[in-house]
Structure formats: structure tokens, C-alpha cells
Design an enzyme around this catalytic site. Structure first.
Site, PDB file in Angstrom:
ATOM      1  N   GLU A 222       0.867  -1.177   0.000  1.00 36.73           N
ATOM      2  CA  GLU A 222       0.000   0.000   0.000  1.00 36.73           C
ATOM      3  C   GLU A 222       0.905   1.228   0.000  1.00 36.73           C
ATOM      4  OE1 GLU A 222      -3.069  -0.178  -0.506  1.00 36.73           O
ATOM      5  OE2 GLU A 222      -3.377  -2.319  -0.185  1.00 36.73           O
ATOM      6  N   CYS A 256      -1.897   9.307   2.659  1.00 37.03           N
ATOM      7  CA  CYS A 256      -1.463   8.768   1.369  1.00 37.03           C
ATOM      8  C   CYS A 256      -2.467   9.028   0.257  1.00 37.03           C
ATOM      9  CB  CYS A 256      -1.176   7.276   1.482  1.00 37.03           C
ATOM     10  SG  CYS A 256      -2.593   6.284   1.991  1.00 37.03           S
TER      11      CYS A 256
END
Length: 469
Positions: A222, A256
Site C-alpha cells: 500500500e 497517502c
């Protein structure tokens, strides 16, 4: 054989070799495989998290100066929802999935069995140091694995709470937290795992993938990237500004999937900037640096990195800093060119470039000049524009007329594509990420068609051609 969980321990002298050996033995015993065990451990994780909630909130305040409401919204509450979803659906997730069988294998029956991968390693980042540790752990437990967790050393208070909460509540054979720096990460990556789940930067993701490749270990990565936000002339500008400011400046932009930059049609460029300025002032006040709810930048290194990205001549709004407290107020930049420093890396801070484009096609070409992003956000009231972007631009996931909120739905997979990540999780997708989907065909012995056996004769080929159309 008894599959009862061993007594918990707070023994910090346990070496990595000893831990791996004990986890191997425990997993091979089959202790983690039953529905009853997994359900009970998820219940226990929920109870432990609730017990430590205040300590977690305090740790997040120390590490990132997060207000407790923001911490609950973006860190703790999400994990509660994920555990609840897993508890509700675990039995169905574990049930073998019946699938159809072609005539060529008749009268066999086919199904898919989800089995745990085994020993798993979870490496979590500093920006959401609790949520991005616990959410993958939920998937690991639900899928029947054992796990070693390595929190980020850059959020030391949260890492310490995670170590105490997990290691005092669960046996090391099952789940264990190990705290340390880069040296520990390297030691962990040198070992063979059955799965590695890593959340962090693309640069470190490459290191993790290279280490995993030595053992052919599957990974969920991720990562991140420059997630664009598009605003067309068909957008509701007030709503767009409100939701962009929320998504960008939550956790001081250290998210993010935060909008990394905004592409806005020329005709509404100035109007959007005015709306953003009003919204920032409404949410953070006329002097954001004095707002006690403004999160800090994680450390001096990242603070200095962000200061280098802010070109004073291109600051349209904000731009002030407090180096002593590692604070940067919400900042808008205009006149930004694609070769500017702020466009050469993921910003990961409270700095938002606003870039005018002629139209949606121009915006698409701009986005496609970068690696595939982890997220994309489009603000438009035109459904044709929605479909245009969804069908023609590759991105991990995103929202139409919102930001970040796709993460809040456990029915949606969360993950990247290309350089922004590999694999997905949340809800059932977390269970799948930590499972092997085993194919099983069950045939009977009462009927055995001779067409598949030697010797080959023309009549068999004719039958095979009919069966295998």
C-alpha cells in the site's frame, strides 16, 4: 490435540528466531483455523482496543498533535467498524465457495476454499500509526494467520502503546509486536514469511518487494503517489472547496490518499481559489498556527523537506511556519509548473498546488504524465464527465464529488495500481489478502468416462471437441 491459545507473555527477551519458531509451531498445530478461534480473537481485539482507547488518543496527540476527535474519526473509529464488519461476516467469508463445473469434468463438483497463508509480517507507517497497523491485522486474524507487527519508529508513543496493548493481551505464538528502527526492519525482511503487508512510500516498497522476491513471498504493498483532484466548470464550488480542504488538510496533509494537487478548468480557477481560501479560514481560523487542532509535521526531516517545496513567490494563501512546533499552515500555491519541486514528489503535507487546465482532456493528459495514482477525485455534476474519467484514467480508487471517503466503506477494496501499490484490503478484501484461494474439484467413482484415457482414437477426439467448445 488442544488448540487453546497459550498464555500471554510480556517477555521482551524473545529473539526473532525464537519467535518465528514458536509461531511456526503454533500455526502448524491448526490452532488458528477454526471459526470459533478467529471470532473470539477478533472480539478480544475489539475489547483490548476499547480498553486502550485513551492511551491511543494520548499517543497520537504526542506523535502528531492530533485532536482526539480527528484521531477517533481517522484512526480508531475505522478499526472498530472493520472489526464489526469482520465479526458479522466471518462465517460467510470462511464458507467454501461453490462454483460451476464444465461438462468436460462432469459429474465433478468444484469449489474454492480460503485457507490461511501462515506466518505474516505487517509493517505499518507513521502517518496513521494506529489505524494502518490494526486494519491489516484484522484481516490477518480473520483469515486465520499468525502475525508479527513492526510499527513505525517515527511515531514512538503510538508504537509503545501498540506493543503494550498487543503483547500483554495476545500470546507471541499468535500475534507479537516488535519495535525498533531500520536495523530491525532489515532483520525482519531477511526472514521468510508467507505474506508481507507493507504500507509506506514507493521507495521503501521497492526495498520490501526486492527482499520478498528472494523467498518468492507474496506482498500487499500500500504505497502512494501524486493523487490528483479535478474540478470542472460543472462542479458545485462551495461543496468542492469544503471537501477538498477536508481531504487535503486532515492530519496536516500527511495522508497517502490526500489530494496532492488540483487541476481546475480555467473558467473557474479564480472562483475555486476564493472558495478554498474562505473554507480554510472557516475551518482553521485567521491564524492557523495558533489553532491547537492543527496537526504537526511528524519530524524535523519531513518539515525541512516540505519547506523546500514551498516557493514563496508561488504561495497564494498561507505559507507560514513554526519550526519550533513543526507546524505549517494550510497553503495554496499557484503558478506551479510541472517541473517545479512541488510536482516532483508526493507532497505529503499541507501544501496544495492549484493548476489551471483548458478542459477535461487536458487534465487527463496531465495526470497521465505521472505514475498511476493511489487515488483520484473528480468534482463535477456531469455524469458524462464521471464516466469519461472512470473509464479512461487508471487509479487505485477514489471519489466523485468527495475526497477520502471511499476508505470508509469496507465493501470497497482499498489499494493502488502500478507504482501506487499492489493488492487491496478493507472488509472482505482484507480477509482475501491474507488467504490463499484453494481450488478443489471433487469427483465421484461411480462413473468414469473413457474419453479422456489412452488410446487416442478419432471418435474420442470428436467427443472432446464437443465437450471443450
Amino acid at each position: 490435540m488442544s488448540h487453546a491459545l497459550p498464555a500471554t507473555t510480556t517477555d521482551t527477551t524473545l529473539t526473532l528466531d525464537e519467535l518465528i519458531k514458536r509461531q511456526d509451531q503454533y500455526f502448524q498445530s491448526g490452532a488458528t483455523r477454526s471459526y470459533e478461534f478467529r471470532h473470539a480473537q477478533l472480539q478480544k481485539l475489539l475489547q483490548v482496543a476499547q480498553k486502550y482507547e485513551k492511551a491511543i488518543l494520548d499517543a497520537l496527540a504526542h506523535d502528531l498533535r492530533k485532536h482526539e476527535t480527528e484521531s477517533f474519526l481517522a484512526e480508531i473509529g475505522i478499526t472498530y467498524a472493520e472489526i464489526s464488519d469482520a465479526l458479522k461476516h466471518l462465517k460467510r467469508w470462511m464458507k467454501p465457495q461453490r462454483v460451476g463445473s464444465p461438462l468436460a469434468v462432469w459429474p465433478a463438483r468444484s469449489h474454492i476454499v480460503s485457507e490461511p497463508l501462515g506466518r505474516t509480517l505487517i509493517i505499518s507507517p507513521w502517518n496513521y500509526p494506529y489505524q494502518l497497523c490494526i486494519t491489516p491485522l484484522i484481516g490477518a486474524i480473520a483469515a486465520g494467520n499468525v502475525a508479527v507487527i513492526k510499527p513505525s519508529e517515527l511515531a514512538p508513543h503510538t508504537a509503545a502503546v501498540l506493543e503494550k496493548m498487543i503483547n500483554e493481551s495476545f500470546a507471541p505464538e499468535f500475534i507479537h509486536v516488535m519495535n525498533g528502527g531500520v536495523k530491525l526492519s532489515q532483520q525482519l525482511l531477511d526472514e521468510r514469511w508467507d505474506h508481507i503487508f507493507f504500507t509506506g512510500s514507493t521507495a521503501i516498497g521497492k526495498v520490501v518487494a526486492a527482499a520478498a522476491a528472494k523467498h518468492l513471498t507474496p506482498c500487499t504493498l500500500e504505497l502512494g503517489g501524486k493523487s490528483p483532484c479535478l474540478v470542472t466548470r460543472n462542479a458545485n464550488l462551495d461543496v468542492a472547496a469544503r471537501r477538498i480542504v477536508f481531504g487535503k488538510f486532515l492530519n496536516a496533509g500527511q495522508t497517502c490518499v490526500a489530494p496532492d494537487y488540483v487541476l481546475v478548468e480555467d473558467a473557474i480557477h479564480d472562483a475555486l481559489i476564493e472558495a478554498l481560501r474562505r473554507e480554510i479560514t472557516l475551518r482553521f481560523g485567521s491564524d492557523p498556527l495558533r489553532n491547537e487542532q492543527l496537526p504537526r509535521i511528524i519530524n524535523e526531516r519531513h518539515f525541512q523537506r516540505l519547506t523546500r517545496l514551498i516557493e514563496p513567490g508561488k504561495v497564494n494563501f498561507g505559507g507560514r511556519m513554526d519550526a519550533g512546533q513543526l507546524l505549517i499552515e494550510p497553503t495554496l500555491m499557484t503558478g506551479v509548473q510541472v517541473h517545479d519541486p512541488v510536482m516532483q514528489e508526493e507532497i505529503f503535507g499541507p501544501v496544495l498546488p492549484i493548476i489551471p487546465v483548458k478542459d477535461l482532456e487536458h487534465a487527463k493528459k496531465y495526470i497521465q504524465g505521472f505514475e498511476k495514482p493511489l487515488a483520484l477525485y473528480l468534482f463535477s455534476g456531469d455524469k458524462r464527465e464521471h464516466q469519461n474519467i472512470i473509464r479512461s484514467v487508471s487509479f487505485g480508487g477514489g471519489c466523485i464529488n468527495d475526497t477520502l471517503m471511499h476508505l470508509a466503506n469496507p465493501k470497497l477494496p482499498f489499494g493502488g495500481v502500478g507504482a501506487s501499490g499492489t493488492g487491496a484490503y478493507h472488509g472482505k478484501y482484507s480477509f482475501d489478502a491474507f488467504s490463499h484461494r484453494k481450488a478443489v474439484l471433487v469427483n465421484g467413482t461411480g462413473l468414469d468416462l473413457p474419453v479422456r484415457y489412452f488410446p487416442w482414437i478419432p471418435s474420442k477426439e470428436k467427443i472432446l471437441r464437443l465437450l471443450l467448445k
